[in-house]
Design a protein around this motif. Structure first.
Motif, PDB file in Angstrom:
ATOM      1  N   ASP A   1       0.816  -1.219   0.000  1.00  0.00           N
ATOM      2  CA  ASP A   1       0.000   0.000   0.000  1.00  0.00           C
ATOM      3  C   ASP A   1       0.844   1.262   0.000  1.00  0.00           C
ATOM      4  O   ASP A   1       0.333   2.348  -0.293  1.00  0.00           O
ATOM      5  N   LEU A   2       2.114   1.137   0.368  1.00  0.00           N
ATOM      6  CA  LEU A   2       2.985   2.311   0.481  1.00  0.00           C
ATOM      7  C   LEU A   2       3.527   2.725  -0.872  1.00  0.00           C
ATOM      8  O   LEU A   2       3.780   1.879  -1.725  1.00  0.00           O
ATOM      9  N   PRO A   3       3.748   4.032  -1.112  1.00  0.00           N
ATOM     10  CA  PRO A   3       3.441   5.153  -0.208  1.00  0.00           C
ATOM     11  C   PRO A   3       1.951   5.489  -0.202  1.00  0.00           C
ATOM     12  O   PRO A   3       1.243   5.194  -1.163  1.00  0.00           O
ATOM     13  N   LEU A   4       1.495   6.146   0.876  1.00  0.00           N
ATOM     14  CA  LEU A   4       0.089   6.481   1.060  1.00  0.00           C
ATOM     15  C   LEU A   4      -0.076   7.989   1.182  1.00  0.00           C
ATOM     16  O   LEU A   4       0.762   8.668   1.782  1.00  0.00           O
ATOM     17  N   LEU A   5      -1.161   8.497   0.619  1.00  0.00           N
ATOM     18  CA  LEU A   5      -1.527   9.877   0.876  1.00  0.00           C
ATOM     19  C   LEU A   5      -1.982  10.003   2.320  1.00  0.00           C
ATOM     20  O   LEU A   5      -2.601   9.097   2.884  1.00  0.00           O
ATOM     21  N   THR A   6      -1.680  11.139   2.954  1.00  0.00           N
ATOM     22  CA  THR A   6      -2.065  11.324   4.355  1.00  0.00           C
ATOM     23  C   THR A   6      -3.579  11.279   4.516  1.00  0.00           C
ATOM     24  O   THR A   6      -4.085  10.764   5.525  1.00  0.00           O
ATOM     25  N   SER A   7      -4.306  11.815   3.543  1.00  0.00           N
ATOM     26  CA  SER A   7      -5.768  11.791   3.631  1.00  0.00           C
ATOM     27  C   SER A   7      -6.289  10.356   3.589  1.00  0.00           C
ATOM     28  O   SER A   7      -7.207   9.982   4.332  1.00  0.00           O
ATOM     29  N   LYS A   8      -5.725   9.523   2.722  1.00  0.00           N
ATOM     30  CA  LYS A   8      -6.149   8.128   2.622  1.00  0.00           C
ATOM     31  C   LYS A   8      -5.735   7.347   3.857  1.00  0.00           C
ATOM     32  O   LYS A   8      -6.477   6.464   4.327  1.00  0.00           O
ATOM     33  N   LEU A   9      -4.557   7.647   4.409  1.00  0.00           N
ATOM     34  CA  LEU A   9      -4.120   6.971   5.624  1.00  0.00           C
ATOM     35  C   LEU A   9      -5.057   7.278   6.782  1.00  0.00           C
ATOM     36  O   LEU A   9      -5.442   6.375   7.544  1.00  0.00           O
ATOM     37  N   LEU A  10      -5.458   8.544   6.919  1.00  0.00           N
ATOM     38  CA  LEU A  10      -6.328   8.928   8.027  1.00  0.00           C
ATOM     39  C   LEU A  10      -7.727   8.345   7.856  1.00  0.00           C
ATOM     40  O   LEU A  10      -8.279   7.738   8.774  1.00  0.00           O
ATOM     41  N   ARG A  11      -8.298   8.525   6.660  1.00  0.00           N
ATOM     42  CA  ARG A  11      -9.686   8.121   6.435  1.00  0.00           C
ATOM     43  C   ARG A  11      -9.836   6.608   6.311  1.00  0.00           C
ATOM     44  O   ARG A  11     -10.777   6.022   6.853  1.00  0.00           O
ATOM     45  N   GLY A  12      -8.907   5.967   5.610  1.00  0.00           N
ATOM     46  CA  GLY A  12      -9.085   4.557   5.314  1.00  0.00           C
ATOM     47  C   GLY A  12      -8.442   3.603   6.292  1.00  0.00           C
ATOM     48  O   GLY A  12      -8.798   2.421   6.330  1.00  0.00           O
ATOM     49  N   HIS A  13      -7.474   4.101   7.112  1.00  0.00           N
ATOM     50  CA  HIS A  13      -6.743   3.175   7.964  1.00  0.00           C
ATOM     51  C   HIS A  13      -6.740   3.583   9.430  1.00  0.00           C
ATOM     52  O   HIS A  13      -6.825   2.720  10.313  1.00  0.00           O
ATOM     53  N   MET A  14      -6.638   4.894   9.726  1.00  0.00           N
ATOM     54  CA  MET A  14      -6.553   5.311  11.114  1.00  0.00           C
ATOM     55  C   MET A  14      -7.927   5.437  11.768  1.00  0.00           C
ATOM     56  O   MET A  14      -8.106   5.023  12.918  1.00  0.00           O
ATOM     57  N   GLN A  15      -8.916   5.989  11.028  1.00  0.00           N
ATOM     58  CA  GLN A  15     -10.233   6.160  11.618  1.00  0.00           C
ATOM     59  C   GLN A  15     -10.906   4.838  11.994  1.00  0.00           C
ATOM     60  O   GLN A  15     -11.567   4.760  13.029  1.00  0.00           O
ATOM     61  N   PRO A  16     -10.752   3.751  11.198  1.00  0.00           N
ATOM     62  CA  PRO A  16     -11.354   2.475  11.630  1.00  0.00           C
ATOM     63  C   PRO A  16     -10.769   1.946  12.931  1.00  0.00           C
ATOM     64  O   PRO A  16     -11.385   1.090  13.573  1.00  0.00           O
ATOM     65  N   CYS A  17      -9.580   2.424  13.340  1.00  0.00           N
ATOM     66  CA  CYS A  17      -8.984   1.966  14.589  1.00  0.00           C
ATOM     67  C   CYS A  17      -9.518   2.710  15.803  1.00  0.00           C
ATOM     68  O   CYS A  17      -9.129   2.408  16.936  1.00  0.00           O
ATOM     69  N   CYS A  18     -10.375   3.688  15.608  1.00  0.00           N
ATOM     70  CA  CYS A  18     -10.909   4.482  16.708  1.00  0.00           C
ATOM     71  C   CYS A  18     -12.422   4.338  16.738  1.00  0.00           C
ATOM     72  O   CYS A  18     -13.090   4.493  15.712  1.00  0.00           O
ATOM     73  N   CYS A  19     -12.973   4.025  17.902  1.00  0.00           N
ATOM     74  CA  CYS A  19     -14.424   3.867  18.027  1.00  0.00           C
ATOM     75  C   CYS A  19     -15.120   5.207  17.832  1.00  0.00           C
ATOM     76  O   CYS A  19     -14.596   6.248  18.211  1.00  0.00           O
ATOM     77  N   PRO A  20     -16.323   5.228  17.277  1.00  0.00           N
ATOM     78  CA  PRO A  20     -17.077   6.483  17.138  1.00  0.00           C
ATOM     79  C   PRO A  20     -17.341   7.119  18.496  1.00  0.00           C
ATOM     80  O   PRO A  20     -17.634   6.438  19.467  1.00  0.00           O
ATOM     81  N   SER A  21     -17.196   8.451  18.545  1.00  0.00           N
ATOM     82  CA  SER A  21     -17.449   9.234  19.766  1.00  0.00           C
ATOM     83  C   SER A  21     -16.596   8.752  20.926  1.00  0.00           C
ATOM     84  O   SER A  21     -17.019   8.729  22.076  1.00  0.00           O
ATOM     85  N   SER A  22     -15.383   8.318  20.617  1.00  0.00           N
ATOM     86  CA  SER A  22     -14.488   7.829  21.660  1.00  0.00           C
ATOM     87  C   SER A  22     -13.190   8.580  21.619  1.00  0.00           C
ATOM     88  O   SER A  22     -12.774   9.088  20.588  1.00  0.00           O
ATOM     89  N   SER A  23     -12.544   8.676  22.758  1.00  0.00           N
ATOM     90  CA  SER A  23     -11.235   9.326  22.833  1.00  0.00           C
ATOM     91  C   SER A  23     -10.121   8.317  22.973  1.00  0.00           C
ATOM     92  O   SER A  23      -9.012   8.661  23.357  1.00  0.00           O
ATOM     93  N   ARG A  24     -10.442   7.019  22.683  1.00  0.00           N
ATOM     94  CA  ARG A  24      -9.440   5.982  22.815  1.00  0.00           C
ATOM     95  C   ARG A  24      -9.499   5.071  21.609  1.00  0.00           C
ATOM     96  O   ARG A  24     -10.574   4.866  21.032  1.00  0.00           O
ATOM     97  N   PRO A  25      -8.375   4.513  21.214  1.00  0.00           N
ATOM     98  CA  PRO A  25      -8.384   3.574  20.079  1.00  0.00           C
ATOM     99  C   PRO A  25      -9.039   2.269  20.464  1.00  0.00           C
ATOM    100  O   PRO A  25      -8.957   1.804  21.592  1.00  0.00           O
ATOM    101  N   CYS A  26      -9.747   1.668  19.486  1.00  0.00           N
ATOM    102  CA  CYS A  26     -10.385   0.380  19.716  1.00  0.00           C
ATOM    103  C   CYS A  26      -9.362  -0.738  19.614  1.00  0.00           C
ATOM    104  O   CYS A  26      -8.286  -0.579  19.047  1.00  0.00           O
ATOM    105  N   ARG A  27      -9.735  -1.873  20.117  1.00  0.00           N
ATOM    106  CA  ARG A  27      -8.920  -3.067  19.931  1.00  0.00           C
ATOM    107  C   ARG A  27      -8.922  -3.446  18.459  1.00  0.00           C
ATOM    108  O   ARG A  27      -9.988  -3.486  17.831  1.00  0.00           O
ATOM    109  N   PRO A  28      -7.759  -3.693  17.843  1.00  0.00           N
ATOM    110  CA  PRO A  28      -7.729  -4.006  16.407  1.00  0.00           C
ATOM    111  C   PRO A  28      -8.450  -5.292  16.088  1.00  0.00           C
ATOM    112  O   PRO A  28      -8.449  -6.237  16.869  1.00  0.00           O
ATOM    113  N   ARG A  29      -9.089  -5.294  14.932  1.00  0.00           N
ATOM    114  CA  ARG A  29      -9.790  -6.489  14.489  1.00  0.00           C
ATOM    115  C   ARG A  29      -8.794  -7.575  14.139  1.00  0.00           C
ATOM    116  O   ARG A  29      -7.720  -7.318  13.667  1.00  0.00           O
ATOM    117  N   GLY A  30      -9.248  -8.835  14.259  1.00  0.00           N
ATOM    118  CA  GLY A  30      -8.382  -9.963  13.933  1.00  0.00           C
ATOM    119  C   GLY A  30      -7.509 -10.310  15.083  1.00  0.00           C
ATOM    120  O   GLY A  30      -6.356 -10.375  15.035  1.00  0.00           O
TER     121      GLY A  30
END
Length: 336
Positions: free
Chosen positions: A307-336
């Motif tokens: 996947d590298l290199p990645l645009l910062t926008s794609k990294l945030l939207r497609g990879h970092m946001q799924p690691c954080c629960c909605p309306s939460s200030s803490r990262p979720c446990r990773p899937r798998g």
């Protein structure tokens, strides 16, 4: 241009025809050179080589070396001398003088601004717009940089010596200088002194020694090129009932993930649970730590090498946001 390390694509011994062409190009670009000076800079029998490099900014540059030292570099069909050549023939180019403290700014990638230029007793040298120009320090005639002027000397005086005067291309202590034998800056006598009543207006304080400056530049260059392999990023997968997440890479602030459910898909807090750590850090620090944790989770669980290199926008939207629960200030446990 050469503040950061460059990649050498090829290096070959220069041919006789290329040597003659280089001598002609240098004579055309620097008409002030005498024939014997051309022979000294581009000799007929001494070992010379040509080097193709790719700079950090994506420029293709041809460098001509005499022995181990780069003496000229060619870019966009224009030939420029290096400081090694300028030290052999100091009067090769018209030269502007600046304060000693400005050296670290130029070596850091800054251009020469006109408020830092020191006029001589006879004023500024005659320089045309967009012409080659050298830069030296007060009290030493040895050039420390080469570049192109943004305006003529008469325009510099008309504008009250304000604005940018020289677009710097190469400096003493940069990566191109380091590719040679790293000769220290020589001391060449000059009659120019600090004008009476002329005090430098600089942001910096005491002058930095050349040894300290060289060490700072080397540390900055290494910090920009050092990378951490994804395989070395280790997250704690053994999350217990409290869901504690260990510190990663010596984080200044430890984030505790509270109340992680066993299904691994949602996260929440148990009733009555208090978070003393959140009371001790500001919301800005909490968000910075959250982004950093999500970044590490994304690298470990979502991002693949393909996947590298990645645009910062794609990294945030497609990879970092799924690691954080909605309306939460803490990262979720990773899937798998």
């Amino acid at each position: 241009m050469f503040q950061k390390p460059f990649r050498v694509k090829s290096k070959t011994v220069i041919r006789g025809s290329d040597r003659r062409k280089l001598r002609a190009d240098v004579g055309k670009a620097l008409p002030s050179l005498a024939e014997e000076q051309l022979q000294e800079l581009v000799p007929t029998k001494e070992d010379m080589s040509t080097m193709k490099i790719y700079t950090h900014s994506g420029r293709n540059v041809t460098v001509y070396c005499l022995g181990n030292n780069p003496v000229f570099f060619e870019m966009d069909k224009n030939v420029f001398p290096t400081v090694y050549s300028l030290w052999r023939v100091p009067d090769m180019l018209p030269c502007l003088t600046t304060w000693t403290d400005v050296l670290k700014n130029l070596c850091g990638g800054a251009d020469l601004m006109l408020p830092g230029v020191i006029p001589g007793e006879e004023g500024l040298p005659v320089i045309e717009k967009n012409s080659l120009c050298a830069v030296s320090l007060l009290g030493n005639r040895a050039p420390i940089a080469v570049g192109r002027t943004t305006m003529s000397s008469s325009q510099m005086q008309e504008c009250g010596m304000k604005g940018k005067g020289v677009t710097v291309l190469h400096t003493y202590l940069d990566q191109l200088w380091e590719h040679g034998d790293q000769t220290p800056l020589p001391t060449m006598a000059t009659q120019q002194s600090c004008p009476e009543g002329h005090v430098p207006d600089l942001d910096s304080g005491d002058a930095t020694s050349e040894e300290q400056l060289q060490g700072q530049l080397a540390a900055e260059a290494s910090s920009t090129t050092d990378t951490v392999p994804i395989e070395n990023l280790v997250l704690n997968d053994d999350l217990g009932d409290e869901g504690d997440l260990e510190k990663v890479n010596d984080l200044d602030t430890e984030i505790t993930v509270g109340g992680v459910k066993d299904d691994g898909n949602e996260c929440g807090e148990e009733e009555g649970e208090t978070r003393d750590e959140e009371d001790e850090v500001s919301p800005v620090d909490q968000m910075d730590s959250l982004l950093y944790q999500c970044f590490l989770h994304a690298l470990k669980t979502n991002v693949k090498k393909t996947d590298l290199p990645l645009l910062t926008s794609k990294l945030l939207r497609g990879h970092m946001q799924p690691c954080c629960c909605p309306s939460s200030s803490r990262p979720c446990r990773p899937r798998g």
